[in-house]
Design a protein around this motif. Structure first.
Motif, PDB file in Angstrom:
ATOM      1  N   HIS A 162       8.479   4.934  -2.464  1.00 32.35           N
ATOM      2  CA  HIS A 162       9.180   3.649  -2.360  1.00 32.35           C
ATOM      3  C   HIS A 162       8.777   2.903  -1.091  1.00 32.35           C
ATOM      4  O   HIS A 162       8.706   1.665  -1.097  1.00 32.35           O
ATOM      5  N   GLU A 166       6.999  -0.792  -1.005  1.00 34.06           N
ATOM      6  CA  GLU A 166       7.512  -1.878  -0.166  1.00 34.06           C
ATOM      7  C   GLU A 166       6.400  -2.465   0.696  1.00 34.06           C
ATOM      8  O   GLU A 166       6.299  -3.685   0.859  1.00 34.06           O
ATOM      9  N   SER A 170       5.769  -4.573  -3.735  1.00 32.35           N
ATOM     10  CA  SER A 170       5.843  -4.293  -5.162  1.00 32.35           C
ATOM     11  C   SER A 170       6.937  -3.278  -5.442  1.00 32.35           C
ATOM     12  O   SER A 170       7.492  -2.662  -4.523  1.00 32.35           O
ATOM     13  N   SER A 171       7.272  -3.096  -6.723  1.00 33.07           N
ATOM     14  CA  SER A 171       8.059  -1.942  -7.128  1.00 33.07           C
ATOM     15  C   SER A 171       7.119  -0.750  -7.250  1.00 33.07           C
ATOM     16  O   SER A 171       5.894  -0.903  -7.356  1.00 33.07           O
ATOM     17  N   TYR A 172       7.698   0.464  -7.287  1.00 34.98           N
ATOM     18  CA  TYR A 172       6.844   1.642  -7.417  1.00 34.98           C
ATOM     19  C   TYR A 172       6.083   1.617  -8.744  1.00 34.98           C
ATOM     20  O   TYR A 172       4.861   1.835  -8.763  1.00 34.98           O
ATOM     21  N   GLN A 174       5.227  -0.883 -10.685  1.00 35.27           N
ATOM     22  CA  GLN A 174       4.202  -1.924 -10.732  1.00 35.27           C
ATOM     23  C   GLN A 174       2.996  -1.540  -9.889  1.00 35.27           C
ATOM     24  O   GLN A 174       1.844  -1.746 -10.302  1.00 35.27           O
ATOM     25  N   GLU A 214      15.448   5.276 -10.915  1.00 33.71           N
ATOM     26  CA  GLU A 214      14.583   4.568  -9.977  1.00 33.71           C
ATOM     27  C   GLU A 214      14.151   5.468  -8.826  1.00 33.71           C
ATOM     28  O   GLU A 214      12.971   5.517  -8.459  1.00 33.71           O
TER      29      GLU A 214
END
Length: 337
Positions: A162, A166, A170-172, A174, A214
């Motif tokens: 994560h 960051e 991005s998200s993880y 993506q 998540e």
């Protein structure tokens, strides 16, 4: 569909030797200089498995990719990327120490009450994860670090993935898809499980809830099919994957084992093997490469229980056979019977 092996005839024979009659839904892939092969039992090459802690080697490659792009450095610490103000010592942990399991973090955060969740997992097949990133960070509040010695940590790789996402803005999920391929998925809710997603079973055959959430994604929440894993394996072996320096050992993990960014390296029958395994409540997995021989194997099974022995056996067999000439052909160019 029954549980007989189907697919590449050569790999079907090798899988039958390694597994016998498969007691679980299973898929295997081999990538070698001689070609690529897939065999499945009880599923097809698009069926999606939980790959468990093989997620960590993907996260290691994302970490190395983001480092090589200059978005983080060897000295970047968690508090620079994640909202950890007031959380005590965890914010001072460097991403480089997380990548080699030398951060001093425990395997799981005490704040998640791991014993209680483990009992629910084995008693009722419940998902022990499912937390959001916010909940995970809250579970690290006031956590005290141990000595910076080798200590396998799911928590460490959750935070690493994560934090790296960051850094990349991005998200993880993506970032994973952007860097390593669109086929990798990290479902967050049970509703995200689709028709191609297999249901895993316990060692005793009891259906298990999907490990979604998540927070867990970078350490053990990735799903993929054997087709996706074969493509990933090919990209690692042919050098086109991003973050390949993650495979290079940089630290001792045990006296006989070294570690890169997530990837483990050890000598097996005289050859250096780079590998990782995985296990969730209902799935088991293994990936291994003999980089000198240009050969790799992936094993995915929809049942809890180690497939390490079968993975090493298949890799040894196909590495040993790497110089064997192709199968004979008939005069018309078709395969021999």
């Amino acid at each position: 569909m029954g549980n007989e092996w189907i697919g590449s005839a050569e790999l079907v024979r090798a899988a039958a030797r390694a597994f016998g009659s498969p007691a679980a839904v299973t898929a295997v892939a081999v990538v070698a200089p001689r070609g690529e092969m897939v065999a499945t039992a009880g599923c097809d090459d698009q069926s999606s498995f939980e790959i468990g802690s093989i997620s960590k080697v993907l996260t290691g490659m994302l970490y190395r990719d983001v480092t090589e792009r200059g978005l983080i450095s060897q000295t970047t610490v968690l508090r620079e990327l994640l909202p950890l103000e007031g959380h005590g010592e965890v914010g001072s942990v460097s991403l480089s120490s997380l990548a080699v399991h030398r951060s001093g973090l425990p395997r799981l955060p005490p704040g998640m009450h791991p014993l209680r969740r483990t009992l629910k997992l084995w008693s009722y097949g419940e998902n022990p994860y499912g937390d959001s990133l916010t909940e995970l960070l809250d579970q690290t509040r006031n956590l005290r670090l141990g000595a910076p010695r080798p200590r396998y940590s799911n928590l460490g790789f959750q935070l690493l993935g994560h934090a790296v996402a960051e850094a990349a803005g991005s998200s993880y999920e993506q970032l994973l898809q952007d860097v390593l391929g669109n086929g990798f998925r990290t479902p967050i809710r049970a509703e995200d499980i689709g028709p191609t997603d297999l249901t895993g079973v316990s060692r005793f055959g009891r259906p298990q809830a999907a490990w979604v959430g998540e927070a867990v994604a970078p350490a053990g929440g990735v799903r993929a099919s054997i087709s996706i894993m074969r493509g990933f394996l090919r990209s690692v072996l042919d050098g086109t994957a991003q973050g390949l320096s993650a495979l290079d050992p940089v630290s001792d993990f045990t006296p006989r084992v070294r570690i890169g960014a997530g990837w483990i390296a050890l000598k097996h029958e005289g050859r250096m093997i780079t590998w990782h395994n995985g296990s969730t409540g209902g799935f088991s997995s293994w990936i291994g490469l003999d980089r000198d021989a240009g050969t790799g194997v992936v094993v995915l099974a929809a049942r809890h229980g180690s497939v390490d022995r079968q993975g090493f056996k298949l890799l040894t067999e196909f590495t040993t056979l790497r110089t064997v000439p192709p199968p004979p052909r008939t005069l018309n160019g078709g395969p021999a019977v």
